[in-house]
Design a protein around this motif. Structure first.
Motif: not given
Length: 352
Positions: A173, A190, A280
């Motif tokens: 990520c 993440a 996210l």
């Protein structure tokens, strides 16, 4: 090995210079020779001239792969263009002299050892999804396959922060944040955020995954090995003995409807992916969009389109109206990691 260049070696930031760029995952390493073409007026400041794919587990170390690639250049038109630097896009992080990541097949990845093997002092390691994010400006709208569209999107993406994420051997990520004179790329870890369950069944699965551990990272479910863990946990909850041995076995059995446990595992995988992508998007205010990459998604793309991904992405309470405006696209990883790493290296002087 390559012969000496006919003229003094240029720095990788200088027009016409040649350098190595590699995208190294837990399973495959893609290595390329690139050169700076910023002075030629193209949209992309680098050009990939030659690329080779390697199966990581077939080699004793990453340095051996790089040495082999340089040796193979002797049979190409660029045999007399010695690379002046190397950038490696790898999962994990750098601690001292070592690249730390449990998904790589080598117990130790030493930066100084690779420098010695290549005879190249200028060797940099960066996060693999950070590199992927640096390639996003050069992805064409036709190369994005929409999973969720948004009215505010133009050319596939909208204005604002963008998140690039994807499951492969691990979970990567990175965030792309608007900035001046250029967007800023923020690498993240993440994948190690705690996995969250949204249904009673997922709570049961999470308990099995956790065992005696208090922390279950998202990567434990949203990755190739994670899909296999989901299948095994679900088989346990069903009172069945798991028989499938690899993530590919689980995927194939689910797509062909040969195993109810595998089908539930893949459905759960897609639902969890939708929830985490929305988390996210909320965390980074990703109005620009979510780009999904990684080695697993092309194999399950049609399944993902019909899964609960969208439902779970939008199931975020008061944030649902915001998430409805966030476009989500799938992009093919391909050469993007190599290209992004090369673009980062080419632009290093400007950033400095």
């Amino acid at each position: 090995m390559l012969s000496s260049p006919p003229s003094p070696a240029r720095r990788p930031e200088e027009p016409g210079s040649y350098f190595l760029a590699a995208d190294v995952g837990g399973t495959h390493a893609r290595v390329g020779l690139a050169r700076n073409v910023r002075d030629q007026g193209g949209a992309c400041p680098v050009e990939l001239l030659h690329r080779e794919d390697y199966v990581c587990a077939d080699w004793p170390g990453l340095g051996d792969i790089l040495v082999d690639f340089v040796a193979r250049l002797a049979a190409t038109p660029w045999r007399d263009n010695a690379p002046t630097a190397c950038v490696l896009a790898c999962p994990g992080y750098v601690q001292g002299d070592q690249v730390v990541n449990r998904n790589l097949p080598w117990p130790v990845v030493s930066i100084s050892q690779m420098q010695a093997q290549l005879g190249m002092a200028d060797l940099t390691v960066m996060n693999d999804f950070e590199a992927l994010a640096h390639a996003v400006p050069y992805v064409q709208p036709a190369e994005m396959r929409p999973l969720m569209t948004a009215q505010s999107a133009t050319g596939g993406l909208a204005a604002g922060p963008i998140v690039v994420m994807g499951p492969g051997t691990g979970l990567g990520c990175a965030a792309i944040l608007p900035g001046s004179p250029a967007p800023q790329v923020l690498p993240t870890e993440a994948a190690h955020v705690a996995l969250a369950a949204s249904t009673p069944r997922e709570l049961d699965i999470l308990r099995v995954l956790a065992g005696d551990d208090l922390h279950v990272p998202v990567e434990s479910a949203l990755s190739g090995p994670g899909l296999l863990r989901l299948y095994r946990a679900i088989s346990t909850l069903r009172g069945e003995t798991p028989t499938l041995q690899t993530p590919a076995d689980v995927t194939a059995s689910a797509l062909e409807r040969r195993s109810d446990a595998a089908l539930e595992a893949l459905n759960t995988f897609c639902a969890l992916l939708g929830s985490f992508a929305a988390d996210l998007a909320a965390l980074y205010g990703a109005q620009g969009g979510i780009l999904l990459a990684g080695g697993i998604l092309p194999k399950i793309e049609a399944f993902l389109q019909q899964s609960e991904f969208r439902k779970r992405f939008l199931h975020k309470g008061v944030l649902s109206p915001f998430l409805e405006r966030v476009p989500v696209h799938i992009i093919s990883h391909g050469d993007l990691g190599v290209l992004g790493a090369a673009c980062w290296l080419e632009g290093r002087a400007a950033r400095a």
